[in-house]
Enzyme design. Structure first.
Site, PDB file in Angstrom:
ATOM      1  N   CYS A 145       0.642   2.607   6.207  1.00  0.00           N
ATOM      2  CA  CYS A 145       0.518   1.422   7.368  1.00  0.00           C
ATOM      3  C   CYS A 145       0.532   0.603   5.978  1.00  0.00           C
ATOM      4  O   CYS A 145       0.324   0.849   4.446  1.00  0.00           O
ATOM      5  CB  CYS A 145      -0.175   0.758   7.659  1.00  0.00           C
ATOM      6  SG  CYS A 145      -2.020   0.566   6.943  1.00  0.00           S
ATOM      7  N   CYS A 190       0.670  -1.682   0.039  1.00  0.00           N
ATOM      8  CA  CYS A 190      -0.034  -0.342  -0.427  1.00  0.00           C
ATOM      9  C   CYS A 190       0.712   0.950  -0.465  1.00  0.00           C
ATOM     10  O   CYS A 190       0.231   2.157  -0.120  1.00  0.00           O
ATOM     11  CB  CYS A 190      -1.252  -0.091   0.873  1.00  0.00           C
ATOM     12  SG  CYS A 190      -1.854  -1.375   1.101  1.00  0.00           S
TER      13      CYS A 190
END
Length: 438
Positions: free
Chosen positions: A418, A95
């Site tokens: 994250c 991500c």
């Protein structure tokens, strides 16, 4: 605050934007990541007016790679009409892939290897790279040497009907077998984040995205997208829904851990298609070409922990470690853009930053890091409401943070996210006011 030895090699964000994000299976359902990346690059080139000959390199982030365009950056650059002599590469870090693309551009500029880098990322979750199972793949490879009908019949020997079922990409961690949603359920429970807290945060994200869309605050972040065979350009995200109520959200069942989980379809980021693009230059090159930068890209930091140990807690570690390197406090930062994989993930990170125990046990500090006020966090919405095309989100965060610095009269912004694998990232931006010019 740390700077390069030669201020002319300070990396600055000159311009950036994204095509409107769309829920998977909707506006971009017939497009590939290549198509969307090409549109984002073209949008940035058109809006910036940059001469393509000035670009030294292209770097894009991408996660679910299509084998046909494995080097997405190169194919998208060619598709956008950029010079065929322009080198390009694609990077992946789950991500935070386009965060990595941007910081690689920063490194190229600081080292003197480049003066202008076109960066960003793209992702489609409407058309995943589904493949055959191993027994079929083996036979397809052997089929290249088949010369007779007998050879072909031999390939079918031992093949079972179940072998013909497609093999879709797993949403679970390879190392632990847990999905991100399951990991978020565990983390939210660990940090005492309730279902009601998560639903309320998610609703706020959607309300902020809706307001930012209606009052055109988000307009400076967006390039219109015109997919083939579509009459009208797509001009806004279709991922947010601000007409929900807390009562509506409370009716939803847990999506991952049943019956006691707290992550639902409403407090998790949706599957999303989209692309983003950012123009990064050296300060000297920006001045030479007549551009006024939006922000200086300062120090950044990446972290990693055991994937089964608070998979999504990375920002709570990356942010304080980056601040410590800069000799700063959390209160020195004027605004924050945090990736919202899940409402429970964001709230767990905020809780950890406010925890003396977390500071002692995980950071080796004597006291808590501090609090991030909600009125300076993700004021235009976040990944919960704007969507999360894996490879494009990081650049969206950086572009939005830079634009907010000017619109909200801030000096310093912190971007953090994250990522799968127990990883995390933080990046510090400083608004460009002309005083840092070489």
């Amino acid at each position: 605050m740390s700077r390069t030895e030669d201020p002319r090699r300070d990396a600055v964000l000159v311009a950036g934007g994204r095509i409107p994000f769309q829920k998977a299976g909707t506006g971009y359902k017939d497009l590939s990541a290549y198509d969307m990346a090409r549109m984002a690059l073209s949008g940035l080139m058109g809006s910036s007016g940059l001469n393509p000959k000035e670009i030294d390199h292209v770097i894009l982030g991408n996660v679910m790679q299509d084998p046909r365009t494995s080097n997405l950056a190169r194919e998208a650059a060619l598709g956008a009409g950029l010079p065929d002599t322009l080198p390009a590469h694609t990077t992946t870090m789950a991500c935070i892939s386009s965060n990595m693309a941007i910081t690689q551009a920063v490194d190229q500029i600081r080292s003197g290897q480049a003066g202008v880098v076109l960066t960003g990322g793209a992702e489609t979750l409407s058309d995943l790279p589904i493949r055959f199972r191993k027994p079929v793949r083996e036979r397809l490879m052997r089929a290249q040497k088949a010369k007779s009908a007998g050879d072909w019949f031999k390939l079918l020997k031992g093949l079972r009907p179940s072998d013909l079922l497609p093999e879709t990409p797993s949403i679970s961690e390879f190392s632990t077998g847990l999905t991100m949603g399951e990991s978020c359920d565990r983390m939210a429970a660990m940090y005492g984040v309730s279902r009601e807290d998560q639903d309320r945060y998610a609703l706020t994200s959607h309300q902020r995205a809706g307001q930012a869309t209606r009052n055109a605050t988000l307009a400076c972040d967006l390039f219109p997208a015109l997919p083939p065979d579509v009459r009208e350009p797509i001009t806004q995200d279709n991922t947010w829904r601000d007409d929900s109520t807390m009562e509506d959200l409370a009716k939803l069942r847990p999506a991952f851990t049943r019956p006691h989980g707290t992550v639902t379809a409403a407090n998790a980021s949706p599957l999303t298609d989209g692309a983003s693009a950012a123009l990064v230059m050296s300060a000297a090159k920006a001045v030479e070409l007549g551009f006024t930068p939006l922000a200086r890209l300062c120090r950044y930091h990446y972290v990693a922990r055991q994937p089964d140990d608070e998979l999504l807690i990375g920002p709570a570690i990356a942010i304080p470690e980056l601040l410590e390197r800069e000799g700063m406090q959390l209160s020195d930062i004027d605004l924050f853009e945090l990736h919202e994989a899940f409402a429970g993930q964001v709230l767990s990170v905020l809780t950890a930053l406010e925890s003396d125990q977390f500071a002692r046990d995980r950071l080796g500090r004597s006291e808590r890091v501090g609090s991030i006020p909600m009125d300076i966090l993700n004021t235009r919405g976040g990944s919960l409401s704007l969507g999360h095309p894996f490879g494009a989100t990081g650049a969206r965060l950086v572009i939005t943070a830079a634009n907010r610095l000017h619109e909200e009269d801030g000096t310093l912004a912190m971007v953090a996210a994250c990522a799968a694998g127990g990883q995390g990232h933080a990046l510090l931006l400083e608004r460009w006011d002309g005083s840092t010019r070489p």
